[in-house]
Design a protein around this motif. Structure first.
Motif, PDB file in Angstrom:
ATOM      1  N   ALA A 220       0.619  -1.403   0.109  1.00 46.03           N
ATOM      2  CA  ALA A 220       0.011   0.008  -0.124  1.00 46.03           C
ATOM      3  C   ALA A 220       0.865   1.394  -0.187  1.00 46.03           C
ATOM      4  CB  ALA A 220      -1.019   0.025   1.190  1.00 46.03           C
ATOM      5  N   LEU A 221       2.004   1.078   0.350  1.00 46.04           N
ATOM      6  CA  LEU A 221       3.147   2.299   0.422  1.00 46.04           C
ATOM      7  C   LEU A 221       3.561   2.596  -0.962  1.00 46.04           C
ATOM      8  CD1 LEU A 221       5.229   1.488   3.748  1.00 46.04           C
ATOM      9  CD2 LEU A 221       3.028   3.064   3.499  1.00 46.04           C
ATOM     10  N   PHE A 222       3.587   1.711  -1.816  1.00 46.25           N
ATOM     11  CA  PHE A 222       4.015   1.979  -3.142  1.00 46.25           C
ATOM     12  C   PHE A 222       3.051   2.607  -4.119  1.00 46.25           C
ATOM     13  CE2 PHE A 222       6.865  -1.554  -1.800  1.00 46.25           C
ATOM     14  CZ  PHE A 222       8.073  -0.975  -2.214  1.00 46.25           C
ATOM     15  N   GLN A 223       3.366   3.842  -4.541  1.00 49.49           N
ATOM     16  CA  GLN A 223       2.401   4.532  -5.518  1.00 49.49           C
ATOM     17  C   GLN A 223       2.921   4.590  -6.701  1.00 49.49           C
ATOM     18  OE1 GLN A 223       0.458   7.677  -3.681  1.00 49.49           O
ATOM     19  NE2 GLN A 223      -0.001   6.618  -1.655  1.00 49.49           N
ATOM     20  N   VAL A 224       2.152   4.357  -8.006  1.00 47.33           N
ATOM     21  CA  VAL A 224       2.491   4.908  -9.344  1.00 47.33           C
ATOM     22  C   VAL A 224       1.778   6.298  -9.676  1.00 47.33           C
ATOM     23  CG1 VAL A 224       2.348   4.189 -11.662  1.00 47.33           C
ATOM     24  CG2 VAL A 224       2.819   2.377 -10.027  1.00 47.33           C
ATOM     25  N   HIS A 225       2.503   6.945 -10.449  1.00 48.48           N
ATOM     26  CA  HIS A 225       1.953   8.212 -10.760  1.00 48.48           C
ATOM     27  C   HIS A 225       0.356   8.226 -11.515  1.00 48.48           C
ATOM     28  CE1 HIS A 225       1.587  12.583 -11.857  1.00 48.48           C
ATOM     29  NE2 HIS A 225       2.757  12.740 -11.316  1.00 48.48           N
ATOM     30  N   PRO A 226      -0.527   8.610 -10.973  1.00 45.88           N
ATOM     31  CA  PRO A 226      -1.802   8.521 -11.326  1.00 45.88           C
ATOM     32  C   PRO A 226      -2.260   9.414 -12.581  1.00 45.88           C
ATOM     33  CG  PRO A 226      -1.890  10.240  -9.444  1.00 45.88           C
ATOM     34  CD  PRO A 226      -0.325   9.560  -9.513  1.00 45.88           C
ATOM     35  N   LEU A 227      -1.307  10.132 -13.062  1.00 37.50           N
ATOM     36  CA  LEU A 227      -1.573  10.990 -14.206  1.00 37.50           C
ATOM     37  C   LEU A 227      -0.568  10.970 -15.269  1.00 37.50           C
ATOM     38  CD1 LEU A 227      -2.189  14.441 -12.359  1.00 37.50           C
ATOM     39  CD2 LEU A 227      -4.043  13.108 -13.296  1.00 37.50           C
ATOM     40  N   GLU A 228      -1.150  11.093 -16.640  1.00 36.93           N
ATOM     41  CA  GLU A 228      -0.196  11.109 -17.643  1.00 36.93           C
ATOM     42  C   GLU A 228       0.497  12.409 -17.633  1.00 36.93           C
ATOM     43  OE1 GLU A 228       0.681   8.614 -19.992  1.00 36.93           O
ATOM     44  OE2 GLU A 228      -0.605   7.213 -18.575  1.00 36.93           O
ATOM     45  N   PRO A 229       1.701  12.556 -18.333  1.00 40.92           N
ATOM     46  CA  PRO A 229       1.963  13.896 -18.499  1.00 40.92           C
ATOM     47  C   PRO A 229       1.249  14.824 -19.309  1.00 40.92           C
ATOM     48  CG  PRO A 229       3.969  12.124 -18.964  1.00 40.92           C
ATOM     49  CD  PRO A 229       2.545  11.534 -18.719  1.00 40.92           C
ATOM     50  N   PHE A 230       1.346  15.854 -18.822  1.00 39.72           N
ATOM     51  CA  PHE A 230       0.337  17.147 -19.672  1.00 39.72           C
ATOM     52  C   PHE A 230       1.659  17.710 -20.660  1.00 39.72           C
ATOM     53  CE2 PHE A 230      -1.084  21.326 -20.299  1.00 39.72           C
ATOM     54  CZ  PHE A 230      -2.323  21.110 -21.043  1.00 39.72           C
ATOM     55  N   VAL A 231       1.359  17.420 -21.890  1.00 40.16           N
ATOM     56  CA  VAL A 231       2.202  18.075 -23.091  1.00 40.16           C
ATOM     57  C   VAL A 231       1.523  18.664 -23.886  1.00 40.16           C
ATOM     58  CG1 VAL A 231       4.217  17.567 -24.431  1.00 40.16           C
ATOM     59  CG2 VAL A 231       4.105  16.370 -22.403  1.00 40.16           C
ATOM     60  N   PRO A 232       1.195  20.032 -23.825  1.00 45.43           N
ATOM     61  CA  PRO A 232       0.515  20.677 -24.915  1.00 45.43           C
ATOM     62  C   PRO A 232       1.372  20.896 -26.136  1.00 45.43           C
ATOM     63  CG  PRO A 232       1.151  22.243 -23.349  1.00 45.43           C
ATOM     64  CD  PRO A 232       1.405  20.865 -22.788  1.00 45.43           C
ATOM     65  N   ASP A 233       0.746  21.184 -27.394  1.00 37.10           N
ATOM     66  CA  ASP A 233       1.242  21.506 -28.409  1.00 37.10           C
ATOM     67  C   ASP A 233       2.202  22.820 -28.326  1.00 37.10           C
ATOM     68  OD1 ASP A 233       0.038  19.346 -29.791  1.00 37.10           O
ATOM     69  OD2 ASP A 233      -1.331  20.544 -30.828  1.00 37.10           O
ATOM     70  N   GLY A 234       3.357  22.681 -28.757  1.00 35.97           N
ATOM     71  CA  GLY A 234       4.399  23.968 -28.874  1.00 35.97           C
ATOM     72  C   GLY A 234       4.956  24.209 -27.220  1.00 35.97           C
ATOM     73  N   ALA A 235       4.775  23.067 -26.551  1.00 33.26           N
ATOM     74  CA  ALA A 235       5.025  23.246 -24.960  1.00 33.26           C
ATOM     75  C   ALA A 235       6.510  23.959 -24.843  1.00 33.26           C
ATOM     76  CB  ALA A 235       5.144  22.133 -24.343  1.00 33.26           C
ATOM     77  N   ARG A 236       6.912  24.918 -24.058  1.00 29.89           N
ATOM     78  CA  ARG A 236       7.864  25.821 -24.067  1.00 29.89           C
ATOM     79  C   ARG A 236       8.626  25.460 -22.639  1.00 29.89           C
ATOM     80  NH1 ARG A 236       4.191  29.158 -26.479  1.00 29.89           N
ATOM     81  NH2 ARG A 236       4.168  30.357 -24.545  1.00 29.89           N
ATOM     82  N   VAL A 237       7.995  25.126 -21.636  1.00 26.73           N
ATOM     83  CA  VAL A 237       8.311  25.311 -20.193  1.00 26.73           C
ATOM     84  C   VAL A 237       7.869  23.996 -19.695  1.00 26.73           C
ATOM     85  CG1 VAL A 237       8.201  26.269 -18.090  1.00 26.73           C
ATOM     86  CG2 VAL A 237       8.288  27.879 -19.829  1.00 26.73           C
ATOM     87  N   LEU A 238       8.590  23.158 -18.918  1.00 28.95           N
ATOM     88  CA  LEU A 238       8.334  21.939 -18.115  1.00 28.95           C
ATOM     89  C   LEU A 238       8.281  22.090 -16.658  1.00 28.95           C
ATOM     90  CD1 LEU A 238       7.590  19.111 -18.098  1.00 28.95           C
ATOM     91  CD2 LEU A 238       9.987  18.340 -18.430  1.00 28.95           C
ATOM     92  N   LEU A 239       7.103  22.334 -16.149  1.00 29.88           N
ATOM     93  CA  LEU A 239       7.134  22.147 -14.709  1.00 29.88           C
ATOM     94  C   LEU A 239       7.477  20.685 -13.978  1.00 29.88           C
ATOM     95  CD1 LEU A 239       4.731  24.721 -13.729  1.00 29.88           C
ATOM     96  CD2 LEU A 239       7.059  25.091 -14.186  1.00 29.88           C
TER      97      LEU A 239
END
Length: 411
Positions: A220-239
């Protein structure tokens, strides 16, 4: 991005080490994590450590001659090279590829190369037969990674990747069952040397495997990321943050979902002069539609520095977060050809990103330049920014946090 380097082994031929460094290790950079360059370097290191122990005990080769450190080094370097032909029979492919490498003939006789091929073929834990020589026993032992968090998390990730239809309970049963089958009493994983450093680790692991309830709590302590990367067209900055908080704390199905986190207040203040711009009126949640539309329009991509973590406590604090599987940031950036800025939004993510990109960790509010090189593409000049954490636990007024982020966006 700089590759992990091979350390020097004084007992091994310098030209052989140079050949492995320049012509063998780079091939592993395209392989999965379980067969990556760092894994090979680890197996080389452990093989040479075992060599030293065995020499002290007076162990000799199958022909009665002293153990050959060059052979041990080369066997470890080649043992997974055949993964490029598939994992199931990679041990056989690796042996064949070692034998076919004519460059090795300047250091080894045909008989030695035959022994080395056998050793590579015999290294798998699932092999039912005992390795045919002490050289096979050495690499088989050095190839074992007996660490509870590592073996359990890999079993979980494998089950999730190959059986996506399974429930969490099914994933637990499958991954736990695999560990019992491999590492439990009577399991197929066998130690080659009773006094190996692995012996104590295996005993500790078996103690945990005997307790199903402990295993369930650990799972129960192991967690996989629940979201897919958000990558919009023309992305210029990655947070990149560290990892999302437990889902019970979410106010929307997107990044920085905790209403107590100030990321979207920072963006509201920075771009609209209003810290509440992304807050739903009269509600304690953020406006998902407005946040997503804003990120698309501004070319802001979002994800986190970790794909899989272990929560050492049930809160969102990075202090109690162990990164098990880091995000493949270069692969993520390969999807964003217009991106020139990578931004950490907290201390733990800053350290993880710096490690992956092989850059120094800048001071809070600072940045460092780096060059991103990827196969088949020209180098890309980029900047890594370390921003103050958007968590309210970070002792900096909201206005000053927003002022720090202004530099990322050229405001």
């Amino acid at each position: 991005m700089a590759a992990v380097e091979l350390r020097h082994y004084p007992q091994v031929s310098a030209p052989l080490q140079a050949y492995v460094r320049e012509s063998v290790l780079p091939r592993y950079d395209a392989y999965d994590k379980a067969h990556s360059r760092s894994h090979i370097l680890s197996v080389i290191s452990q093989s040479m450590e075992l060599y030293g122990r065995l020499v002290e005990k007076g162990e000799r080769g199958p022909d009665g001659a002293p153990l050959n450190p060059d052979m041990i080094f080369a066997i470890a370097a080649y043992h997974d090279i055949g993964v490029c032909e598939g994992r199931e029979f990679h041990h056989l492919a690796s042996g064949r590829m070692l034998e076919a490498d004519t460059v090795l003939r300047q250091w080894f006789s045909p008989d030695q190369i035959g022994l080395m091929r056998e050793a590579v073929e015999d290294h798998r834990s699932s092999n039912k037969s005992w390795p045919r020589s002490i050289y096979g026993r050495i690499v088989a032992e050095a190839d074992k990674l007996i660490d509870f968090d590592t073996v359990f998390s890999r079993a979980i990730l494998y089950a999730r990747a190959n059986y996506p239809e399974l429930t969490d309970e099914d994933i637990f049963q499958k991954s736990y069952g695999h560990l019992l089958e491999k590492y439990g009493e009577g399991g197929y994983m066998r130690l080659q040397f009773s006094d190996s450093p692995n012996a104590l680790r295996l005993a500790e692991l078996r103690g945990k495997l005997r307790d199903p309830e402990l295993m369930r709590r650990e799972f129960a302590l192991f967690q996989v990321h629940p979201l897919e990367p958000f990558v919009p067209d023309g992305a210029r900055v990655l947070l990149l943050g560290s990892f999302p908080p437990p889902h019970a704390r979410w106010s929307m199905e997107f990044f920085y979902p905790n209403f107590q986190n100030d990321m979207w207040r920072i963006m509201g203040l920075l771009f609209y002069g209003d810290a509440g711009h992304f807050v739903m009126p009269g509600q304690k949640r953020f406006d998902y539609e407005r946040v997503v539309e804003f990120c698309r329009r501004k070319g802001i991509a979002l994800y986190d520095a970790a794909y899989m973590v272990k929560r050492l406590r049930g809160n969102a604090s990075d202090n109690f977060l162990k990164i098990i599987e880091p995000t493949d940031i270069p692969a993520l950036l390969a999807r964003m050809p217009s991106c020139r800025a990578v931004v950490s939004t907290g201390g733990k993510s800053a350290e993880q990103i710096a490690s992956i990109l092989d850059v120094t960790v800048p001071p809070v509010g600072g940045s460092v330049s780096f060059s991103l090189s990827m196969p088949g593409a020209s180098s890309r000049s980029m900047t890594f920014f370390r921003m103050p954490s958007s968590s309210r636990a970070y002792p900096l007024p909201l206005a000053k946090k927003a002022a720090a982020y202004a530099g990322v966006f050229g405001i």
